[in-house]
Structure formats: structure tokens, C-alpha cells
Design a protein around this motif. Structure first.
Motif, short mmCIF file in Angstrom:
data_model
loop_
_atom_site.label_atom_id
_atom_site.label_comp_id
_atom_site.label_asym_id
_atom_site.label_seq_id
_atom_site.Cartn_x
_atom_site.Cartn_y
_atom_site.Cartn_z
N GLN A 8 0.44 -1.43 -0.06
CA GLN A 8 -0.34 -0.31 0.38
C GLN A 8 0.80 1.37 0.19
N LEU A 9 0.38 2.25 -0.40
CA LEU A 9 1.29 3.48 -1.19
C LEU A 9 0.39 4.55 -1.27
N VAL A 10 1.27 5.71 0.53
CA VAL A 10 -0.16 7.02 -0.16
C VAL A 10 1.11 7.82 0.49
N GLU A 11 1.05 9.01 -1.22
CA GLU A 11 1.74 9.64 -1.01
C GLU A 11 1.40 10.70 -0.11
N GLY B 244 4.97 6.63 1.26
CA GLY B 244 5.10 5.80 2.19
C GLY B 244 4.17 4.54 2.06
N ALA B 245 5.64 3.56 2.22
CA ALA B 245 5.31 1.70 1.93
C ALA B 245 5.26 1.05 3.01
N TYR C 94 1.40 10.45 -8.61
CA TYR C 94 1.00 9.32 -8.36
C TYR C 94 2.72 8.28 -7.98
N CYS C 95 2.54 7.14 -6.66
CA CYS C 95 3.47 7.18 -6.67
C CYS C 95 3.71 5.58 -7.48
N TRP D 4 -0.05 1.38 -7.02
CA TRP D 4 -0.48 2.54 -6.76
C TRP D 4 -1.03 3.48 -5.83
N GLY D 5 -0.62 4.60 -5.71
CA GLY D 5 -1.15 5.90 -4.32
C GLY D 5 -1.78 6.01 -5.27
#
Length: 118
Positions: free
Chosen positions: A3-6, A23-24, A94-95, A108-109
Motif C-alpha cells: 500500500q502506497l500513500v503520497e 510511504g509504503a 502518483y507513486c 499505486w498510491g
């Protein structure tokens, strides 16, 4: 599963700087190639920069010399330092995880808005 959060987007004047973070979750972040993409209104999503699991980097021509991608594997975090920003850099950023220069990965974030305007 990753999970990715920008974070870090916002409004900045032309010539200014911003630093995006991603953050991953999960312990396998260090094994993934990681990338930043962006999508401007009415345009296709495009690759901005990529960093391999080994730390090699590559950039789109439009951002070379202005943007720097980096990663902190101990913190499971990806960064994008953006300097000398231009109005044409305005986009949702986007990450992305697990891809290559030729294709995006599966992770993807949610995206973070960057607006460059006076």
C-alpha cells in the motif's frame, strides 16, 4: 501486497520547490523498483522518474536537472524533490511500485495534487 500513500503536494509559485513523499507498507519495499508518475488534466499519465531497487535512477527529459528521486529503504519511503517548478508541472502525482521504465507496476498510491501558479 503493498500500500502506497503520497503526501507533500500543494500550491507553489513558478520557480519554487516541493518535496513529495510516498510511504509504503510491507517489508518488501526495498526489493521493488519505485517510480513517480503524473497526470495533468486532459493528458495521459506519464512517467516522471524511476529508481531501481539498487538505486539507479532515470528521468523524463522534461524534468531532468530539476527533479530528484530518492528512497529510504529503512523508512519504506520514496521521495521526489522538485525544484525550479513550472506551470506545466501542474498535475496529480502518483507513486508506483513494482514496475520498470517501460511499464508501470501494479501498486499505486491515491495521488497528490501539485499546482504551480502565480
Amino acid at each position: 501486497q503493498v500500500q502506497l500513500v503520497e503526501s507533500g503536494g500543494g500550491l507553489v509559485q513558478p520557480g519554487g520547490s516541493l518535496r513529495l513523499s510516498c510511504g509504503a507498507s510491507g517489508s518488501i519495499f526495498s526489493t521493488y523498483n519505485m517510480a513517480w508518475y503524473r497526470q495533468a488534466p486532459g493528458k495521459q499519465r506519464e512517467l516522471v522518474a524511476i529508481i531501481t531497487s539498487g538505486g539507479r535512477t532515470n528521468y523524463a527529459d522534461s524534468v531532468k536537472g530539476r527533479f530528484t528521486i530518492s528512497r529510504d529503504n529503512a523508512q519504506n519511503t520514496l521521495y521526489l524533490q522538485m525544484n525550479s517548478l513550472k506551470p506545466e508541472d501542474t498535475a496529480v502525482y502518483y507513486c508506483n511500485g513494482g514496475g520498470s521504465w517501460w511499464s508501470a507496476g501494479n501498486y499505486w498510491g491515491q495521488g497528490t495534487q501539485v499546482t504551480v501558479s502565480s
